[in-house]
Design an enzyme around this catalytic site. Structure first.
Site, PDB file in Angstrom:
ATOM      1  N   CYS A  87      10.012   0.955  -6.243  1.00 58.76           N
ATOM      2  CA  CYS A  87      10.176   1.145  -7.366  1.00 58.76           C
ATOM      3  C   CYS A  87      11.209   2.519  -7.378  1.00 58.76           C
ATOM      4  CB  CYS A  87       9.474   1.263  -8.531  1.00 58.76           C
ATOM      5  SG  CYS A  87       9.562   1.547 -10.194  1.00 58.76           S
ATOM      6  N   HIS A 196       4.081  -0.796  -7.153  1.00 50.20           N
ATOM      7  CA  HIS A 196       3.509   0.598  -6.910  1.00 50.20           C
ATOM      8  C   HIS A 196       2.256  -0.471  -5.560  1.00 50.20           C
ATOM      9  CE1 HIS A 196       5.457   2.670  -8.925  1.00 50.20           C
ATOM     10  NE2 HIS A 196       5.802   1.914  -9.566  1.00 50.20           N
ATOM     11  N   GLU A 198       1.113   2.181  -3.474  1.00 50.14           N
ATOM     12  CA  GLU A 198       0.430   3.077  -3.496  1.00 50.14           C
ATOM     13  C   GLU A 198      -0.990   3.893  -4.276  1.00 50.14           C
ATOM     14  OE1 GLU A 198       2.966   3.216  -4.662  1.00 50.14           O
ATOM     15  OE2 GLU A 198       3.876   4.721  -5.838  1.00 50.14           O
TER      16      GLU A 198
END
Lengths: 225, 81
Positions: A87, A196, A198
């Site tokens: 990002c 994302h 994560e």
């Protein structure tokens, strides 16, 4: 033995803790790195997390590019050091010219937060080697400036060299050229991704655990080095 | 006092959704003059005294490295009295 993966905190980073957690869940040792220092603390790879570095003033990632830690990262990356930009981290990599193109305002002008399906297009990079070619994954996407733009020549180069690592599937969230969600550099050690991974490492908090593979991939690749 | 002005615009081929949003808002307010709108940034830089050629050269360099992203933007530098 395990590997040390650095996670950089810029002023305004949001996802550094989640990125560090993902590193640990994958079996690595997460090492916090700070923007104002040029010390990479003997890490073997680095994650540039999401957020709004330096308030995203001027352009997303534009000021972060000149942080002392980025000097060390750019030098190392040019010698094959693994770097994943997620990002805002992707935006920083583009501003640093480690990756071509730029991320601009979403074509619909909205900040978008959704679980996004992606197709993994390139499994030869250090960060995507654990995926199956063509594998579809579901991970969160959350940004206001995620529209990947570049000139025709760069786009043709990225496509013909297989440097598009992931594409949006079923839904175009931001008007990115060729639905590009992520790209890599020529060597495949630097990867930028808008959504994302994560945030998709545990079923309790994510839409899947698909994101974990980015972090296990790099650890497996480091073993082979 | 003279100011150095740097204007940064998205390249014509880069989509400008902000400009498009402005263009579509204008007629809703009764303004019908606009065929299209592109939105950019303007930097006003003050220096002590009148800008020197050396300072202008430095501003050019700053415009190229920081104030604009040459991948998607163009810039012009000018002096405003």
């Amino acid at each position: 033995m395990s590997f040390r993966i650095g996670v950089v905190t810029f002023p305004g980073s949001l996802d550094d803790r989640d990125a560090a957690r993902a590193v640990e869940m994958a079996g690595g040792i997460a090492v916090p790195l700070f923007h104002a220092s040029d010390d990479l603390k003997e890490v073997q790879a680095v994650v540039l997390p999401g957020g709004f570095s330096y308030g995203d003033y001027l352009r997303c990632g534009a000021i972060a590019r000149f942080a002392p830690i980025m000097n060390s990262i750019v030098t190392a990356a040019n010698h094959g050091f693994p770097v994943l930009g997620i990002c805002n981290g992707f935006q920083v990599l583009c501003e640093s010219h480690l990756l071509p193109g730029a991320l601009t305002r979403n074509s619909n002008l909205h900040f978008l937060c959704r679980d996004q399906k992606l197709k993994i297009e390139n499994t030869k990079t250090i960060w995507t080697s654990g995926f199956k070619p063509g594998q579809e994954i579901l991970i969160p996407l959350k940004n206001g400036e995620g529209s990947f733009q570049c000139d025709d020549e760069t786009l043709n180069m990225l496509e013909s060299d297989g440097r598009v690592i992931a594409r949006y599937v079923d839904f175009d969230p931001n008007g990115s050229r060729n639905l590009i969600a992520g790209i890599s550099n020529e060597r495949g050690n630097v990867v930028g991704l808008m959504p994302h991974p994560e945030h998709a490492i545990e079923s309790l908090t994510g839409p899947s655990t698909d994101g974990l593979t980015f972090f296990t991939s790099v650890l497996h690749q480091l073993v082979g080095r | 006092m003279a100011k150095i002005i740097v204007e940064v615009m998205l390249k014509p081929e880069i989509l400008d959704p902000q400009g498009q949003a402005v263009a579509s808002a204008l007629p809703r307010l009764g303004f019908t003059f606009a065929k299209s709108v592109r939105q950019g940034k303007r930097f006003e830089i003050e220096v002590a005294g009148d800008p020197t050629p050396a300072q202008l050269a430095e501003v050019e360099k700053a415009a190229e490295t920081l104030l604009s992203n040459p991948v998607i933007e163009t810039y012009i530098v000018k002096i405003e009295k």
